[in-house]
Write a protein that holds these residues in place. Structure first.
Motif, PDB file in Angstrom:
ATOM      1  N   CYS A 402     -55.593  56.381   6.795  1.00 32.52           N
ATOM      2  CA  CYS A 402     -55.576  57.087   5.514  1.00 32.52           C
ATOM      3  C   CYS A 402     -56.973  57.043   4.886  1.00 32.52           C
ATOM      4  O   CYS A 402     -57.546  55.963   4.711  1.00 32.52           O
ATOM      5  CB  CYS A 402     -54.568  56.427   4.587  1.00 32.52           C
ATOM      6  SG  CYS A 402     -54.595  57.094   2.902  1.00 32.52           S
ATOM      7  N   SER A 404     -57.708  57.471   1.885  1.00 31.85           N
ATOM      8  CA  SER A 404     -57.662  56.931   0.530  1.00 31.85           C
ATOM      9  C   SER A 404     -57.633  55.410   0.514  1.00 31.85           C
ATOM     10  O   SER A 404     -58.328  54.780  -0.284  1.00 31.85           O
ATOM     11  CB  SER A 404     -56.428  57.481  -0.207  1.00 31.85           C
ATOM     12  OG  SER A 404     -56.306  56.884  -1.479  1.00 31.85           O
ATOM     13  N   CYS A 405     -56.829  54.804   1.416  1.00 35.07           N
ATOM     14  CA  CYS A 405     -56.657  53.351   1.374  1.00 35.07           C
ATOM     15  C   CYS A 405     -57.007  52.655   2.685  1.00 35.07           C
ATOM     16  O   CYS A 405     -57.027  51.419   2.738  1.00 35.07           O
ATOM     17  CB  CYS A 405     -55.219  53.000   0.979  1.00 35.07           C
ATOM     18  SG  CYS A 405     -53.998  53.460   2.237  1.00 35.07           S
ATOM     19  N   CYS A 420     -49.375  58.639   5.193  1.00 34.27           N
ATOM     20  CA  CYS A 420     -49.823  57.259   4.990  1.00 34.27           C
ATOM     21  C   CYS A 420     -48.589  56.425   4.681  1.00 34.27           C
ATOM     22  O   CYS A 420     -47.732  56.828   3.887  1.00 34.27           O
ATOM     23  CB  CYS A 420     -50.807  57.199   3.822  1.00 34.27           C
ATOM     24  SG  CYS A 420     -51.212  55.515   3.304  1.00 34.27           S
ATOM     25  N   ASN A 422     -48.633  53.198   3.495  1.00 34.48           N
ATOM     26  CA  ASN A 422     -48.913  52.116   2.557  1.00 34.48           C
ATOM     27  C   ASN A 422     -48.228  52.375   1.213  1.00 34.48           C
ATOM     28  O   ASN A 422     -48.545  53.351   0.531  1.00 34.48           O
ATOM     29  CB  ASN A 422     -50.432  51.999   2.358  1.00 34.48           C
ATOM     30  CG  ASN A 422     -50.803  50.900   1.380  1.00 34.48           C
ATOM     31  OD1 ASN A 422     -49.954  50.145   0.899  1.00 34.48           O
ATOM     32  ND2 ASN A 422     -52.087  50.813   1.067  1.00 34.48           N
ATOM     33  N   GLU A 424     -48.647  51.010  -1.539  1.00 35.87           N
ATOM     34  CA  GLU A 424     -49.561  50.842  -2.670  1.00 35.87           C
ATOM     35  C   GLU A 424     -50.810  51.718  -2.524  1.00 35.87           C
ATOM     36  O   GLU A 424     -51.842  51.444  -3.142  1.00 35.87           O
ATOM     37  CB  GLU A 424     -49.951  49.377  -2.812  1.00 35.87           C
ATOM     38  CG  GLU A 424     -48.759  48.495  -3.180  1.00 35.87           C
ATOM     39  CD  GLU A 424     -49.168  47.068  -3.520  1.00 35.87           C
ATOM     40  OE1 GLU A 424     -48.869  46.631  -4.652  1.00 35.87           O
ATOM     41  OE2 GLU A 424     -49.772  46.401  -2.668  1.00 35.87           O
ATOM     42  N   CYS A 425     -50.709  52.779  -1.729  1.00 42.68           N
ATOM     43  CA  CYS A 425     -51.838  53.701  -1.561  1.00 42.68           C
ATOM     44  C   CYS A 425     -52.149  54.366  -2.898  1.00 42.68           C
ATOM     45  O   CYS A 425     -51.260  54.941  -3.526  1.00 42.68           O
ATOM     46  CB  CYS A 425     -51.493  54.763  -0.516  1.00 42.68           C
ATOM     47  SG  CYS A 425     -52.757  56.037  -0.343  1.00 42.68           S
ATOM     48  N   PRO A 426     -53.387  54.299  -3.368  1.00 44.99           N
ATOM     49  CA  PRO A 426     -53.729  54.868  -4.686  1.00 44.99           C
ATOM     50  C   PRO A 426     -53.406  56.353  -4.811  1.00 44.99           C
ATOM     51  O   PRO A 426     -53.016  56.810  -5.889  1.00 44.99           O
ATOM     52  CB  PRO A 426     -55.242  54.624  -4.786  1.00 44.99           C
ATOM     53  CG  PRO A 426     -55.525  53.519  -3.841  1.00 44.99           C
ATOM     54  CD  PRO A 426     -54.545  53.648  -2.728  1.00 44.99           C
ATOM     55  N   SER A 463     -49.828  49.694  -9.309  1.00 44.43           N
ATOM     56  CA  SER A 463     -48.700  49.337  -8.448  1.00 44.43           C
ATOM     57  C   SER A 463     -47.458  49.261  -9.342  1.00 44.43           C
ATOM     58  O   SER A 463     -47.572  48.969 -10.543  1.00 44.43           O
ATOM     59  CB  SER A 463     -48.955  47.975  -7.805  1.00 44.43           C
ATOM     60  OG  SER A 463     -47.745  47.400  -7.359  1.00 44.43           O
ATOM     61  N   SER A 561     -48.798  45.275   2.942  1.00 42.42           N
ATOM     62  CA  SER A 561     -48.752  45.775   1.561  1.00 42.42           C
ATOM     63  C   SER A 561     -47.346  45.665   0.986  1.00 42.42           C
ATOM     64  O   SER A 561     -47.176  45.444  -0.226  1.00 42.42           O
ATOM     65  CB  SER A 561     -49.239  47.232   1.505  1.00 42.42           C
ATOM     66  OG  SER A 561     -48.535  48.029   2.430  1.00 42.42           O
TER      67      SER A 561
END
Length: 659
Positions: A402, A404-405, A420, A422, A424-426, A463, A561
């Motif tokens: 990803c 982003s993260c 993605c 994750n 907690e991916c922004p 988060s 994560s």
């Protein structure tokens, strides 16, 4: 306040608000600001809440949409809603002119834009809107009256009480509304509409008018189908008449006595396409004089007095400079092409989505290629083909992490999207937060999308776990968050800590795991720790789970994560144990299907009772169904149950079984 005075005040407010709606939505010339308008509207709402028996059919409050519909009634059109013959060249327009002049002399034509939406009929009696229907096949359409009431530019009351009037118009969705809807659909992980026309058609045919009301549809009215109490002799006169009554009519309708002037006007409208806030796909040329129209008549399919000119899609070549990967709010990695700027349909284009890896591979798109661009539906730029490869270019592949993260990405079997994983991916934060706080998940009352976006923009949350660290001073700094509203929100967040485990499992947004699966998972393992330790094989043993679902759960809980997020939620005091204990198992092994509207219970309440007593709720009827619980306006599920011989329960019979 005396009865007559209240009624008078309500009528005055209705007249005021409808006047300002006309100025704002139809004439684009507002006379008061939003706050003044809101105060008038709120005052009317309060009076109608106090006196619901006096609500008027033309009240602007009636645009919110009524109860959901089970089906659409058929409507036979007294005046057929004909389609138009298409021309694709100026020579074909000249042929149309020659055919007209063979029957009538010195015709004058009216040229107007051809809107790209859904054709509808609106009927009025004594100036009040009474029925609206779709075109259908031109002879029979569907009654969509309640949905059309929600369209803000459809007048509910005309400026004068014409005894009877039927008009034809085109319901459309503006480009601004389309992009806002697409953003909402992305947030909700829904498949977005392809273009504004599909969005308008899909929104107008919603079974629930309240959904239509949220879609911000508009209308242009361009034909009088029938009228009593008024003599009309020409198309231009009829458009002037419609404008006087308060209808939004085409922004331009020019009278052209020669075909050369017609062609010049058609060209002028074509040049405007890219600058309009809505989609048009052509221009319409109509004989103005109604007596001449009668002489010309119609074929079996088309009127002989009108012709539609369709603009060809404009295509241009340009160079693909690079491919940028964007992470959407649902975690999908979307490749976007960056091009040397080129003018298309009146606007400069330098970016276009490349959709997904399959699209790139199919067209063999490579960085440095010369590609052909066009605008789909005159609004969304798209790559049509590769005109020439850059000799040094390599086939393009979307990255395996990803952007982003830096987390891992995955592509599910049968899906084109690469996501993605994750939690907690922004890039996915807003969407995750909206889902986390939704009613079926953690049910945090007062935490809506607008407030979540503020929290993310102010970097107060990164988060879902950060919700449990918010303070009242932080919240009071946000727009429209005073002392009381911030207190209420903090109380709702605190209450969510005590939710049953299944709500938290659902709130995590595990791929392929909906609310039912979350309940099964929580009830089977009993705690979050047990779910963490379960193997994919153990998860797949749950009745109702498949291999893909089990593997998805295992992959999600294997992420570092996920462990980090659950650890923070544990520290915040969020419940991680299942509260679902089935002591009474009278419905064990029974499968229920719910349909229709129950007299005293919601479907959610009935489902909760069934599950509490060990039963299961299914969305479809089959031979395995034990009972169908049917309310009013039950649909195809009831019919299928009758065909299969499945026992059908009323709410009263169901409650007797529970008792």
């Amino acid at each position: 306040m005396e009865e007559q005075a209240v009624k008078q005040q309500m009528q005055e407010l209705i007249a005021q608000i409808n006047y300002h709606n006309q100025k704002y939505y139809v004439e684009d010339a507002p006379e008061i600001d939003d706050y003044e308008y809101d105060m008038l509207y709120r005052q009317l709402q309060q009076l109608e809440n106090d006196h619901p028996e006096w609500i008027q059919p033309d009240s602007p409050t009636q645009r919110v949409g009524g109860a959901p519909l089970n089906t659409f009634e058929k409507v036979e059109h007294e005046v057929p809603m004909e389609s138009l013959h298409d021309s694709f060249s100026e020579e074909e327009l000249m042929d149309f002119d020659r055919r007209v002049r063979e029957v009538v002399s010195d015709p004058v034509y009216i040229v107007e834009p051809k809107f790209d939406g859904l054709s509808v009929s609106l009927e009025y009696r004594d100036g009040l809107f009474v029925r609206g229907s779709t075109r259908g096949d031109g002879l029979v359409g569907e009654d969509v009256t309640e949905n059309l009431r929600t369209v803000r530019t459809v007048p509910l009351k005309l400026s004068r009480p014409v005894p009877y009037l039927e008009v034809r118009g085109e319901v459309y969705m503006s480009h601004e509304s389309f992009f806002k809807l697409a953003a909402r659909q992305e947030l909700n992980d829904e498949k977005p509409f392809k273009n504004p026309r599909n969005a308008a058609a899909g929104s107008l045919r919603q079974k629930n008018p309240r959904i239509t009301a949220t879609r911000t549809l508009d209308i242009f009215v361009f034909n009088v189908q029938q009228v009593y109490g008024e003599e009309l002799h020409s198309h231009k006169q009829s458009l002037d008449f419609l404008k006087e009554l308060g209808f939004p009519v085409p922004p331009s309708y020019k009278a052209c006595p020669t075909m050369q002037e017609v062609i010049e006007e058609v060209r002028r409208i074509g040049e405007l396409r890219g600058s309009l806030g809505y989609s048009i796909d052509g221009a319409v040329v109509k004989v103005d004089d109604f007596s001449q129209r009668s002489l010309l008549g119609s074929t079996a399919k088309f009127p002989k007095w009108a012709e539609a000119f369709k603009y060809p899609p404009e295509e241009k070549e340009t160079k693909l400079l690079e491919i940028e990967i964007n992470v959407g709010r649902t975690g999908v990695l979307t490749p976007t092409g960056i091009f040397e700027p080129v003018t298309l349909a009146g606007t400069t284009v330098s970016r276009a989505t490349l959709h997904n890896q399959d699209f790139i591979t199919e067209k063999d798109i490579r960085i440095g290629d010369t590609v052909v661009l066009r605008k789909a539906g005159e609004i969304i730029p798209e790559v049509v083909s590769v005109a020439a490869h850059n000799p040094d270019a390599e086939p393009y592949r979307i990255p395996e992490v990803c952007p982003s993260c830096g987390g891992p990405v995955t592509r599910e079997e049968g899906e084109a999207a690469i996501r993605c994983t994750n939690p907690e991916c922004p890039a996915q934060l807003v969407r995750h937060m909206i889902h986390f706080s939704s009613r079926d998940a953690m049910d945090i009352d007062g935490l809506g999308p607008a407030l979540i976006e503020q929290l993310v923009e102010r970097e107060l949350v990164a988060s879902p776990a950060d919700l449990y660290r918010l303070t009242q001073p932080q919240l009071q700094e946000l727009e429209r968050m005073g002392e009381k509203s911030s207190q209420n929100l903090l109380q709702a967040i605190e209450r969510s800590k005590e939710n049953d485990l299944y709500r938290l499992v659902y709130a995590l947004g595990i791929p392929h795991i909906g609310l039912k699966a979350a309940k099964l998972l929580a009830a089977h393992f009993g705690s979050m720790d047990a779910i963490f330790q379960a193997s994919a094989e153990e998860i797949a043993e749950i009745d109702g789970f498949g291999g893909i679902m089990a593997e998805s759960v295992r992959q999600f809980f294997d992420l570092s994560s996920t462990a980090h997020l659950i650890g923070r939620l544990r520290d915040a005091g969020v419940n991680l144990l299942s509260k679902t204990v089935v002591n009474d198992t009278r419905f064990a092994g029974k499968i229920f299907v719910l349909t229709g509207t129950l007299p005293t219970m919601t479907r959610a309440e009935a489902s909760a009772v069934i599950e509490k007593l060990g039963g299961k709720v299914s969305g479809s009827v089959s031979k395995k169904t034990s009972y169908v619980l049917a309310g009013e306006e039950a649909g195809s599920k009831l019919t299928k149950a009758q065909q299969l011989g499945v026992p059908i329960l009323t709410e009263e019979e169901f409650l007797q079984m529970v008792d």
